[in-house]
Enzyme design. Structure first.
Site, PDB file in Angstrom:
ATOM      1  N   ARG A  74       0.961  -0.745  -0.186  1.00 48.73           N
ATOM      2  CA  ARG A  74      -0.435   0.114   0.345  1.00 48.73           C
ATOM      3  C   ARG A  74       0.924   0.885   0.348  1.00 48.73           C
ATOM      4  NH1 ARG A  74      -2.338  -3.054   3.434  1.00 48.73           N
ATOM      5  NH2 ARG A  74      -4.622  -4.056   3.406  1.00 48.73           N
ATOM      6  N   LYS A  98      -1.781  -2.451   8.178  1.00 50.36           N
ATOM      7  CA  LYS A  98      -2.757  -1.999   8.776  1.00 50.36           C
ATOM      8  C   LYS A  98      -3.433  -2.758   9.947  1.00 50.36           C
ATOM      9  CE  LYS A  98      -5.831   0.250   4.976  1.00 50.36           C
ATOM     10  NZ  LYS A  98      -7.243  -0.263   4.093  1.00 50.36           N
ATOM     11  N   HIS A 169      -3.695   2.101  -5.675  1.00 46.54           N
ATOM     12  CA  HIS A 169      -4.634   1.058  -5.795  1.00 46.54           C
ATOM     13  C   HIS A 169      -4.518  -0.309  -6.833  1.00 46.54           C
ATOM     14  CE1 HIS A 169      -6.835  -1.343  -3.674  1.00 46.54           C
ATOM     15  NE2 HIS A 169      -8.027  -1.477  -4.450  1.00 46.54           N
ATOM     16  N   ARG A 172      -1.786  -1.892  -7.323  1.00 46.18           N
ATOM     17  CA  ARG A 172      -1.549  -3.212  -6.735  1.00 46.18           C
ATOM     18  C   ARG A 172      -2.600  -3.774  -6.958  1.00 46.18           C
ATOM     19  NH1 ARG A 172      -1.264  -4.593  -0.484  1.00 46.18           N
ATOM     20  NH2 ARG A 172      -3.668  -4.939   0.122  1.00 46.18           N
ATOM     21  N   HIS A 195      -4.367  -8.806   3.678  1.00 48.96           N
ATOM     22  CA  HIS A 195      -5.666  -8.605   3.482  1.00 48.96           C
ATOM     23  C   HIS A 195      -6.355 -10.181   4.743  1.00 48.96           C
ATOM     24  CE1 HIS A 195      -6.976  -7.762  -1.038  1.00 48.96           C
ATOM     25  NE2 HIS A 195      -6.295  -7.170  -0.204  1.00 48.96           N
ATOM     26  N   TYR A 205     -10.420 -11.366  -7.419  1.00 51.59           N
ATOM     27  CA  TYR A 205     -10.117 -12.049  -8.313  1.00 51.59           C
ATOM     28  C   TYR A 205     -11.608 -13.213  -8.264  1.00 51.59           C
ATOM     29  CZ  TYR A 205      -5.992  -9.373  -6.153  1.00 51.59           C
ATOM     30  OH  TYR A 205      -5.773  -8.547  -6.015  1.00 51.59           O
TER      31      TYR A 205
END
Length: 224
Positions: A74, A98, A169, A172, A195, A205
Site C-alpha cells: 500500500r 493496517k 491502488h 497494487r 488481507h 479475483y
C-alpha cells in the site's frame, strides 16, 4: 513464506517484456514500464522547470514505482518505510500493516537495483530534523506523503495514458492479479497483500477464478 514465489522476477517479469509502450491502455500496462515512464520526463512534454525537478527525483521515483509494482504494498506502507526497514541481505522489507502489526515482504533483482541506485543519492541528502530515518524523501527533504505518491503515479501514467486514471491502488491490484495468475494460490495473495479475510481477496479475483474454470473445459480431451 516462500521468497521465490514473491520475487518480481517470477511474478511480473512476463509483464515487463510483454507490453509495448505504444499499446499502453490500462493499469497492467504500467507494470515493467516504470523506467520508460521516468525517461519520458526528459522529453519536451515537460517544461524546463518540471525537467529540473525531474532531474532531482528520477532515481527516487524509479525506486518508489518499482517497489510498488514489485511488492504490491500500500502507499501508506511505502511512505512509512525507514531506511533500516530494507534488508538487502535477504532482499526483504519490513512494513507496518493496517492495525499496526509488522510483516516482511521480499523483492527481486529489479527492485533491489532501483533501491540501491536511489540509496546512493539518498545518502547525500540531509533530511529535515525528525525525518532522518525516512526512506523516501520529498524535495523539501521530509518524508513523502500518501498524496505526493498518488500525484507521482498520476504524473507518469498521464504521459502515455492520458485518458486512463491510473492510481497506486490499481498498481497494487495489478500485482495481486499477476501473483494469482502465476501461483493460483489465493491464500498467498491474501497474505502478501495483507488481507485479514481471504474472502476479501476472493471477491477481488472472482473473475480470474471463472477464467480458470473456463479453461478447464478444454484441458481434458475425451478422444485422441
Amino acid at each position: 513464506m516462500n521468497k521465490k514465489k514473491l520475487s518480481i522476477g517470477l511474478i511480473t517479469l512476463s509483464l515487463i517484456t510483454t507490453f509495448s509502450l505504444t499499446t499502453l491502455t490500462k493499469a497492467e500496462d504500467f507494470t515493467g514500464k516504470e523506467e520508460k515512464y521516468i525517461k519520458l520526463c526528459s522529453s519536451s512534454k515537460l517544461t524546463n522547470k518540471q525537467q529540473r525537478f525531474h532531474a532531482q527525483t528520477k532515481r527516487r521515483d524509479l525506486a518508489l514505482l518499482t517497489l510498488l509494482l514489485g511488492t504490491g504494498i500500500r502507499v501508506s506502507e511505502c511512505v512509512g518505510l525507514n531506511i533500516q526497514d530494507v534488508d538487502f541481505k535477504n532482499n526483504g522489507i519490513k512494513i507496518r500493516r493496517k492495525g499496526g502489526y509488522e510483516a516482511i515482504l521480499y523483492f527481486g533483482d529489479e527492485v533491489e537495483k532501483a533501491l540501491l541506485d536511489y540509496l546512493k543519492e539518498r545518502e547525500k541528502i540531509i533530511p529535515v530534523t525528525g525525518n532522518e530515518d525516512a526512506l523516501f524523501l520529498s524535495l523539501q527533504k521530509k518524508r513523502m506523503s500518501v498524496r505526493s505518491v498518488e500525484n507521482l503515479v498520476k504524473k507518469y501514467s498521464k504521459l502515455v495514458t492520458p485518458l486512463k486514471k491510473i492510481t497506486p491502488h490499481k498498481l497494487r491490484s495489478t500485482y495481486g492479479t499477476s501473483l494469482y495468475r502465476e501461483t493460483g494460490d489465493i491464500y498467498l495473495v491474501a497474505d502478501v497483500l495483507g488481507h485479514k479475510d481471504v474472502n476479501t481477496t476472493k471477491k477481488h479475483y472472482a473473475a480470474l477464478d471463472d477464467e480458470r474454470r473456463r479453461s478447464a473445459a478444454h484441458a481434458v480431451r475425451l478422444r485422441e
